[in-house]
Scaffold this active site. Structure first.
Site: not given
Length: 430
Positions: A198, A203, A210, A221, A280, A282, A284
């Protein structure tokens, strides 16, 4: 005259004047770390290094006979900080030990520095370029690698909807890196491992925004992408002779008029449809494309790694990484490798019933669990399992709770840690 501060180890107890059971004692430009022969010696040395870093000491040279390779490495890990790196001279060593520590330090500091870069400095394409540059740097002179960076609208041409949809809200295009390390030279050689990381370079949470306190650390992230790149690089310098493919799934998750919206349905290349109920969640969504690509290349085993869920962090804090899989052999391998490399890893539950907890009335699955009381890390793994043809064998998922430290503690400076690189790297030799 040297500007080094010297550090040695002692198996003796510190003089009482330094305090009861003192960790450190000093004389002029020299410190002694007082250790015993227990397994805790690694954490004692790392903790002492953090204390010395906190005193403003900038350059250290290790001296004395009690230093082992792993104790030297533990000190280097603790002495690192985001501003100065780890200015550690490992002492009077030579040959293989010097090579091991020097290459490990180069790779681990690449991982930590890359994770610590601000989001403006690290776009998705820049992350891919940096990953390629690191792998090329550690390659033997006689070897070369094949790689492709699929960017922007080209993602749609290849059917990689997840990465595209997550990243389309940013002016900087999303992309996937596909890198083929093939030391065999045989284009038909099987891919022993696929590494799927990933790479969300920032993010915001998208429209599931967030709070500022949670967003400030989201430059990290992309820790999964950095960790897997470092793991492959470390395996290469240690002589890996298997074919491994690296897939980095990279995007910025931002808000704009074109950004992914709640209620959108994504249709993936394998036909699975996904309702987006939380923008949020995202990570996956982008990893799904990497898993599909890995199977298109017929990888014999898949390792994915991601800073995927707050649930994993709630379970184990930032001291451990977590692993989820239904393949008992891979879980055992990961656990054994972590123990051998002095890294912390904890298995979280993942069973078939978790696959039923991500239902949607409008698509095959939703990108978050349905209902109260669900296990967030487990249902995130269940989402990924929908993109693995045989999820019970040959696939293991790392949720990297321990890859980033929001604030310094007794063992780690604030920022990227590189924790997990050695575990995954060792797995590639199995």
């Amino acid at each position: 005259m040297t500007d080094f501060f010297f550090v040695s180890l002692s198996s003796d107890t510190a003089h009482p004047s330094w305090g009861k059971n003192a960790l450190l004692s000093f004389s002029e430009a020299h410190a002694q770390i007082h250790i015993d022969e227990s397994a805790a010696a690694f954490s004692v040395v790392q903790s002492a290094a953090r204390k010395l870093d906190g005193m403003g000491i900038e350059k250290v040279k290790l001296q004395g006979e009690l230093w082992t390779t792993e104790l030297r490495w533990a000190f280097s890990q603790g002495f690192y900080n985001a501003k100065n790196g780890a200015q550690v001279h490992f002492g009077d060593i030579e040959g293989n030990e010097a090579e091991v520590l020097t290459s490990r330090k180069l790779i681990m500091e690449w991982v930590r520095k890359t994770i610590n870069l601000g989001p403006q400095a690290l776009s998705p394409e820049v992350l891919c370029d940096k990953a390629v540059a690191l792998i090329k740097h550690v390659l033997p002179e006689s070897m070369h690698i094949e790689h492709d960076i699929i960017s922007g609208d080209s993602l749609l041409e290849h059917g990689f909807q997840g990465i595209y949809q997550v990243g389309k809200g940013s002016s900087r295009p999303p992309c996937m890196l596909q890198l083929d390390y093939n030391p065999t030279g045989d284009v038909h050689a099987p891919v022993a491992y696929a590494l799927v990381g990933k790479g969300i370079t920032f993010d915001s949470g998208g429209y599931s925004l967030k709070p500022s306190s949670g967003m400030a650390a989201m430059k990290s992230d992309m820790g999964g992408a950095a960790t897997l790149t470092g793991a492959l690089a470390l395996a290469i310098v240690n002589g890996l002779n298997k074919r491994v493919k690296l897939y980095l799934c990279c995007a910025e998750n931002l808000i704009s008029g074109n950004a992914l919206k709640l209620g959108d349905v994504i249709t993936y290349k394998n036909g699975v449809t996904v309702e987006v109920l939380n923008s949020d969640a995202e990570g996956r969504l982008v990893l799904a494309d990497g898993l599909i690509a890995a199977q298109e290349d017929k990888a014999l085993a898949i390792i994915d790694a991601a800073t995927l869920t707050g649930s994993a962090k709630m379970a184990v804090g930032r001291d451990y990484n977590t692993v989820l899989s239904m393949d008992e052999q891979l879980v055992t391998l990961a656990s054994n490798c972590a123990a051998q490399e002095n890294e912390k890893l904890w298995r979280l539950p993942f069973e078939e019933f978790h696959l039923q907890q991500i239902s949607s009335p409008f698509a095959d699955i939703a990108n978050i669990h349905s209902g109260e009381g669900m296990a967030g890390a487990s249902t995130a793994a269940a989402f990924l399992a929908k993109f693995v043809q045989q999820p019970k064998t040959g696939w293991i998922h790392f949720d990297l709770s321990g890859s980033y430290q929001v604030s310094a503690n007794g063992l780690w400076a604030a920022g990227g840690k590189g924790h997990g690189v050695r575990t995954i790297s060792r797995m590639l030799f199995a």
